[in-house]
Design a protein around this motif. Structure first.
Motif, PDB file in Angstrom:
ATOM      1  N   GLY A  74       0.815  -1.205   0.000  1.00 56.39           N
ATOM      2  CA  GLY A  74       0.000   0.000   0.000  1.00 56.39           C
ATOM      3  C   GLY A  74       0.851   1.257   0.000  1.00 56.39           C
ATOM      4  O   GLY A  74       0.562   2.219  -0.713  1.00 56.39           O
ATOM      5  N   PRO A  80      -2.761  -3.852  -3.620  1.00 55.81           N
ATOM      6  CA  PRO A  80      -3.208  -2.457  -3.444  1.00 55.81           C
ATOM      7  C   PRO A  80      -3.033  -1.625  -4.710  1.00 55.81           C
ATOM      8  O   PRO A  80      -3.864  -0.762  -5.019  1.00 55.81           O
ATOM      9  CB  PRO A  80      -2.316  -1.947  -2.309  1.00 55.81           C
ATOM     10  N   SER A 115      -4.275   3.202  -1.999  1.00 56.62           N
ATOM     11  CA  SER A 115      -3.535   1.941  -1.928  1.00 56.62           C
ATOM     12  C   SER A 115      -3.381   1.461  -0.492  1.00 56.62           C
ATOM     13  O   SER A 115      -3.511   0.272  -0.196  1.00 56.62           O
ATOM     14  CB  SER A 115      -2.159   2.095  -2.577  1.00 56.62           C
ATOM     15  N   ARG A 116      -3.095   2.392   0.418  1.00 64.28           N
ATOM     16  CA  ARG A 116      -2.918   1.991   1.816  1.00 64.28           C
ATOM     17  C   ARG A 116      -4.238   1.548   2.437  1.00 64.28           C
ATOM     18  O   ARG A 116      -4.293   0.554   3.171  1.00 64.28           O
ATOM     19  CB  ARG A 116      -2.303   3.143   2.614  1.00 64.28           C
ATOM     20  N   SER A 164      -6.772   0.218   0.814  1.00 66.07           N
ATOM     21  CA  SER A 164      -7.114  -1.073   0.215  1.00 66.07           C
ATOM     22  C   SER A 164      -6.208  -2.185   0.740  1.00 66.07           C
ATOM     23  O   SER A 164      -6.616  -3.352   0.786  1.00 66.07           O
ATOM     24  CB  SER A 164      -7.031  -0.999  -1.306  1.00 66.07           C
ATOM     25  N   SER A 165      -4.970  -1.840   1.165  1.00 67.14           N
ATOM     26  CA  SER A 165      -4.103  -2.875   1.729  1.00 67.14           C
ATOM     27  C   SER A 165      -4.638  -3.359   3.073  1.00 67.14           C
ATOM     28  O   SER A 165      -4.559  -4.554   3.389  1.00 67.14           O
ATOM     29  CB  SER A 165      -2.674  -2.342   1.886  1.00 67.14           C
TER      30      SER A 165
END
Length: 427
Positions: free
Chosen positions: A69, A125, A347-348, A350-351
């Protein structure tokens, strides 16, 4: 209407190249599950050894996900995916060489699959973050449906092709094919150029710890995000336990279902998934979470049908509807994240979502392995069907989840601009 407009998301050049790259690399990945299993069994003949190899992959995936992420938020998601594919090309190529040469040992495959899990942790991510950077906001849902359709087709065809390769040339050749597809996807990804100034980035001066904390703040400050992730930790544990652990055993012992009937039921689920992706390429989810949670609750039906030893037809219809409902949620959930979470932290966030999902799978498998021996499997399945429906529908009691609307509410982050983290208002 122009040809490009008729093509929808695929009319966007960068996204079309990205779909091509994903399809090529996924084609190889679809071969690996079967090929790896038979490669391990060929070496040792032990299911326990296969469990060790898969555990190494899962552990690496869970450890790397948060870092993935950060990487995708710090640099271009396309670059992260390219580097991960290059690594996968080398690792799977090494696995193929060891298996084909007869030199493979279990510790070799454990190490190589740990690399594969790390690669997956890096790319997961990034693959969520890249889509809204490649298509206009109005086409994000359709783009997710297109990717899902490609994945669904390959997940059906891949194991069949892998089976032919394993029976014929051998599992090493299937692993080699997987390696080659990663290499072939790299130049296609190079053509997936992000628009200038539309890259999700974090400040290069930020420490890794700060970036993780910022991602966590964004994750927990949105009730609809953390609540759904928490709910689906339970849902995923139930799904892997009922479909992957108890399901095959109960079906095999049933005179009405049997092994062939179980295969038909799983095929029906795949058909339902693919059919729904076609619908979602055209239909718009106005309330993605409300609709998705309501439809995925249908997944309780095949679990209940299996528990009560219904006919193959009833079980298959249940799985067909469950596959369709799960696809509505999957596309709606991914689209909601992409439309409502700012690009510089997507991205973070979704991680953390993926971490909750993947962690639930091995825990669910272990739990149901114990439940299946400690209690009557049919009773466990029946209780599980009730819990499955209660969890998914129960999430709708939250107004933040129920009233989340479809449509873009955030803009991709302009390069070099990093707004301060602030808890967003609930929708």
């Amino acid at each position: 209407m122009t040809v490009r407009a008729r093509a929808g998301a695929l009319g966007q050049g960068p996204f079309a190249w990205y779909v091509a790259a994903r399809t090529v690399s996924r084609a190889g990945t679809a071969l690996t599950t079967v090929a790896l299993a038979f490669a391990v069994l060929h070496i040792t003949g032990s299911a326990g050894a296969l469990a060790l190899v898969l555990a190494a992959r899962t552990l690496a995936l869970l450890c790397v996900l948060p870092l993935g992420g950060i990487a995708a938020d710090r640099v271009s998601p396309a670059l992260v995916i390219q580097l991960a594919h290059a690594t996968a090309f080398l690792s799977q190529g090494l696995a193929a060489y060891l298996v084909l040469s007869g030199r493979a040992e279990i510790w070799h495959l454990m190490a190589i699959e740990a690399v594969g899990g790390a690669v997956m942790g890096l790319t997961t991510p990034a693959m969520v973050a890249i889509v809204p950077l490649l298509v206009p906001p109005a086409l994000v849902q359709q783009a997710n449906a297109v990717l899902s359709f490609s994945r669904g087709v390959l997940d059906i065809a891949g194991p069949a092709v892998a089976g032919l390769l394993v029976v014929g040339p051998g599992p090493g050749w299937a692993l080699l094919a997987d390696s080659v597809t990663y290499l072939a996807a790299i130049p296609l990804l190079a053509l997936t150029r992000l628009p200038r100034g539309l890259r999700g980035e974090v400040s290069p001066q930020a420490s890794m710890g700060r970036e993780l904390r910022e991602g966590w703040v964004e994750f927990r400050s949105r009730t609809w995000v953390w609540l759904v992730v928490a709910v689906f930790a339970g849902v995923n544990a139930i799904a892997i336990g009922t479909h992957g652990v108890l399901g095959p055993a109960v079906a095999k012992s049933s005179e009405r279902i049997g092994e062939s009937g179980w295969g038909v039921a799983l095929a029906a689920e795949a058909v339902g998934t693919l059919a729904m992706t076609v619908v979602l390429m055209r239909a718009t989810l106005r309330r993605p979470l409300r609709t998705g949670l309501a439809t995925i609750a249908v997944g309780a039906l095949p679990i209940a049908a299996l528990a009560s030893d219904q006919s193959v037809v009833v079980l298959a219809v249940g799985f067909l509807l469950a596959g369709a409902g799960a696809e509505v949620f999957a596309v709606g959930w991914t689209t909601a994240l992409q439309q409502h979470v700012p690009a510089h932290v997507l991205s973070r966030v979704s991680s953390y979502d993926a971490l909750g999902s993947y962690l639930a799978l091995p825990l669910g498998a272990l739990l149901y392995g114990w439940l299946g021996t400690a209690f009557d499997p049919h009773t466990v399945l029946l209780v599980s069907s009730v819990l499955f429906a209660a969890l998914t529908l129960g999430a709708l009691t939250s107004r933040a989840v129920r009233d989340l609307t479809g449509g873009p509410t955030v803009e991709p982050l302009r390069a070099g601009h990093h707004p301060p983290i602030a808890p967003p208002r609930e929708p």
